[in-house]
Design a protein around this motif. Structure first.
Motif, PDB file in Angstrom:
ATOM      1  N   VAL A 165     -46.595 -32.031  47.100  1.00  0.00           N
ATOM      2  CA  VAL A 165     -45.700 -30.931  46.730  1.00  0.00           C
ATOM      3  C   VAL A 165     -44.412 -31.456  46.111  1.00  0.00           C
ATOM      4  CG1 VAL A 165     -44.479 -28.906  47.592  1.00  0.00           C
ATOM      5  CG2 VAL A 165     -46.668 -29.532  48.578  1.00  0.00           C
ATOM      6  N   GLY A 166     -43.891 -32.554  46.635  1.00  0.00           N
ATOM      7  CA  GLY A 166     -42.647 -33.103  46.108  1.00  0.00           C
ATOM      8  C   GLY A 166     -42.310 -34.422  46.780  1.00  0.00           C
ATOM      9  N   VAL A 167     -41.242 -35.066  46.279  1.00  0.00           N
ATOM     10  CA  VAL A 167     -40.735 -36.325  46.826  1.00  0.00           C
ATOM     11  C   VAL A 167     -39.351 -36.058  47.392  1.00  0.00           C
ATOM     12  CG1 VAL A 167     -40.175 -38.735  46.347  1.00  0.00           C
ATOM     13  CG2 VAL A 167     -42.024 -37.610  45.103  1.00  0.00           C
ATOM     14  N   LEU A 168     -39.134 -36.395  48.664  1.00  0.00           N
ATOM     15  CA  LEU A 168     -37.867 -36.154  49.346  1.00  0.00           C
ATOM     16  C   LEU A 168     -36.868 -37.260  49.019  1.00  0.00           C
ATOM     17  CD1 LEU A 168     -39.275 -35.017  52.797  1.00  0.00           C
ATOM     18  CD2 LEU A 168     -38.513 -33.591  50.912  1.00  0.00           C
ATOM     19  N   PRO A 169     -35.563 -37.030  49.248  1.00  0.00           N
ATOM     20  CA  PRO A 169     -34.548 -38.064  48.938  1.00  0.00           C
ATOM     21  C   PRO A 169     -34.767 -39.382  49.661  1.00  0.00           C
ATOM     22  CG  PRO A 169     -33.499 -35.939  49.301  1.00  0.00           C
ATOM     23  CD  PRO A 169     -34.939 -35.751  49.647  1.00  0.00           C
ATOM     24  N   SER A 170     -35.405 -39.361  50.828  1.00  0.00           N
ATOM     25  CA  SER A 170     -35.656 -40.597  51.574  1.00  0.00           C
ATOM     26  C   SER A 170     -36.786 -41.419  50.972  1.00  0.00           C
ATOM     27  CB  SER A 170     -35.994 -40.260  53.026  1.00  0.00           C
ATOM     28  OG  SER A 170     -37.194 -39.511  53.097  1.00  0.00           O
ATOM     29  N   ASP A 197     -44.147 -23.198  37.325  1.00  0.00           N
ATOM     30  CA  ASP A 197     -42.697 -23.216  37.550  1.00  0.00           C
ATOM     31  C   ASP A 197     -42.334 -23.171  39.029  1.00  0.00           C
ATOM     32  OD1 ASP A 197     -43.693 -20.714  37.959  1.00  0.00           O
ATOM     33  OD2 ASP A 197     -42.116 -19.642  36.869  1.00  0.00           O
ATOM     34  N   PHE A 198     -43.274 -23.591  39.892  1.00  0.00           N
ATOM     35  CA  PHE A 198     -42.995 -23.578  41.325  1.00  0.00           C
ATOM     36  C   PHE A 198     -41.972 -24.650  41.666  1.00  0.00           C
ATOM     37  CE2 PHE A 198     -43.913 -25.507  45.492  1.00  0.00           C
ATOM     38  CZ  PHE A 198     -43.597 -24.439  46.305  1.00  0.00           C
ATOM     39  N   LYS A 199     -40.954 -24.266  42.432  1.00  0.00           N
ATOM     40  CA  LYS A 199     -39.919 -25.189  42.875  1.00  0.00           C
ATOM     41  C   LYS A 199     -39.871 -25.190  44.392  1.00  0.00           C
ATOM     42  CE  LYS A 199     -36.884 -24.997  38.834  1.00  0.00           C
ATOM     43  NZ  LYS A 199     -35.500 -24.709  38.363  1.00  0.00           N
ATOM     44  N   LEU A 200     -39.744 -26.362  44.945  1.00  0.00           N
ATOM     45  CA  LEU A 200     -39.680 -26.514  46.394  1.00  0.00           C
ATOM     46  C   LEU A 200     -38.372 -25.922  46.905  1.00  0.00           C
ATOM     47  CD1 LEU A 200     -41.665 -27.926  48.384  1.00  0.00           C
ATOM     48  CD2 LEU A 200     -40.103 -29.865  48.369  1.00  0.00           C
ATOM     49  N   PRO A 201     -38.390 -25.152  47.992  1.00  0.00           N
ATOM     50  CA  PRO A 201     -37.136 -24.618  48.553  1.00  0.00           C
ATOM     51  C   PRO A 201     -36.161 -25.736  48.887  1.00  0.00           C
ATOM     52  CG  PRO A 201     -39.023 -23.528  49.544  1.00  0.00           C
ATOM     53  CD  PRO A 201     -39.578 -24.639  48.710  1.00  0.00           C
ATOM     54  N   ALA A 202     -34.872 -25.467  48.677  1.00  0.00           N
ATOM     55  CA  ALA A 202     -33.845 -26.496  48.847  1.00  0.00           C
ATOM     56  C   ALA A 202     -33.708 -26.956  50.294  1.00  0.00           C
ATOM     57  CB  ALA A 202     -32.494 -25.978  48.349  1.00  0.00           C
ATOM     58  N   HIS A 203     -34.019 -26.092  51.265  1.00  0.00           N
ATOM     59  CA  HIS A 203     -33.831 -26.464  52.667  1.00  0.00           C
ATOM     60  C   HIS A 203     -34.958 -27.358  53.206  1.00  0.00           C
ATOM     61  CE1 HIS A 203     -36.413 -22.873  52.875  1.00  0.00           C
ATOM     62  NE2 HIS A 203     -36.898 -23.401  53.978  1.00  0.00           N
TER      63      HIS A 203
END
Length: 272
Positions: A142-147, A182-188
């Motif tokens: 789904v995405g890559v986190l800051p860590s 255009d799906f974006k992961l929720p910021a929280h």
């Protein structure tokens, strides 16, 4: 018989445009074959260089001239000894009582290191988990986190794998990719969102009769309503993207099945 013709003088090689001719660099006698393996062994090079001729021979080193450190100077007067020895290079007049405090790069902590992800691991990629309780399952990135950790999901309806973080070394990225649009992961949904609350493990003073004093009750994990809502939000977007594909039935079965190796199958020889 015609007289032999004189040989033409060899033409000098033309100098390059810059005016400086580069010297030819030859290949060394003992060259690297790859992966740190040399062409000849150490004993072979011992004979090739004829080092055995010099074994036992000693060449005395030429004595070096000693540098003067003191100079003898005369002293006037009758009872002063006549001469004194003076250092050519004076010693330090100040010596610190303690070492200097070294400054350390405290701002370069692990949390501030630059995270790099493999080029094949982009959002929408179907990955195979290699470790953890969901090892062998095929999931969607789904995405890559800051860590630097990867955020993956099953979806939960397909293989019971919820939203989870996992290091990229425990993941195989396949060539199957899903267009999330255009799906974006929720910021929280960040690293703090997935941290577990560490509760105190102290034993309570009050105990029932007949209960073991060393017994500790392990509380069962129950997902919060916020976690359930976020899981449904992400899964709905992925299931909607799967439904737009022509091979949606095959892809659903692919995600529901687990990965495994049969006999005579090796992971490094497979193309995913």
């Amino acid at each position: 018989m015609a007289p032999p013709q004189p040989k033409a003088a060899a033409k000098a090689p033309a100098a390059p445009a810059g005016g400086v001719q580069k010297a030819k660099v030859g290949k060394p006698r003992n060259y690297d074959l790859g992966n740190g393996v040399l062409r000849f062994s150490k004993s072979k090079m011992f004979h090739k260089k004829a080092k055995y001729k010099f074994v036992g021979k000693k060449h005395p080193k030429a004595p070096k001239a000693k540098k003067l450190t003191h100079v003898v100077k005369p002293i006037g007067g009758e009872k002063n000894g006549g001469t004194r020895s003076v250092l050519i290079r004076r010693r330090k007049s100040f010596f610190p009582t303690q070492d200097k405090i070294k400054t350390r790069p405290h701002h370069k902590t692990f949390s501030k290191h630059v995270r790099r992800t493999r080029a094949t691991l982009t959002p929408g990629t179907v990955c195979i988990l290699l470790a953890g309780r969901h090892a062998g399952k095929r999931v969607i990135l789904v995405g890559v986190l800051p860590s630097g950790l990867l955020l993956v999901t099953g979806p939960f309806a397909f293989n019971s794998c919820p939203l989870r973080r996992i290091p990229q070394r425990y993941v195989i990225g396949t060539s199957t990719k899903l267009d999330l649009g255009d799906f974006k992961l929720p910021a929280h949904l960040d690293d703090a969102y997935f941290k577990k609350n560490k509760k105190s493990t102290k034993r309570s003073v009050k105990r029932k009769e007949g209960e073991d004093i060393f017994a500790t009750k392990k509380e069962k994990y129950v997902p919060s309503e916020q976690r359930k809502a976020d899981q449904k939000l992400v899964d709905d977007a992925i299931i909607k993207a799967i439904g737009k594909r022509t091979d949606k039935k095959v892809l659903r079965g692919y995600l529901k099945s687990a990965f495994g190796l049969r006999s005579s199958q090796y992971a490094h020889r497979l193309r995913f």
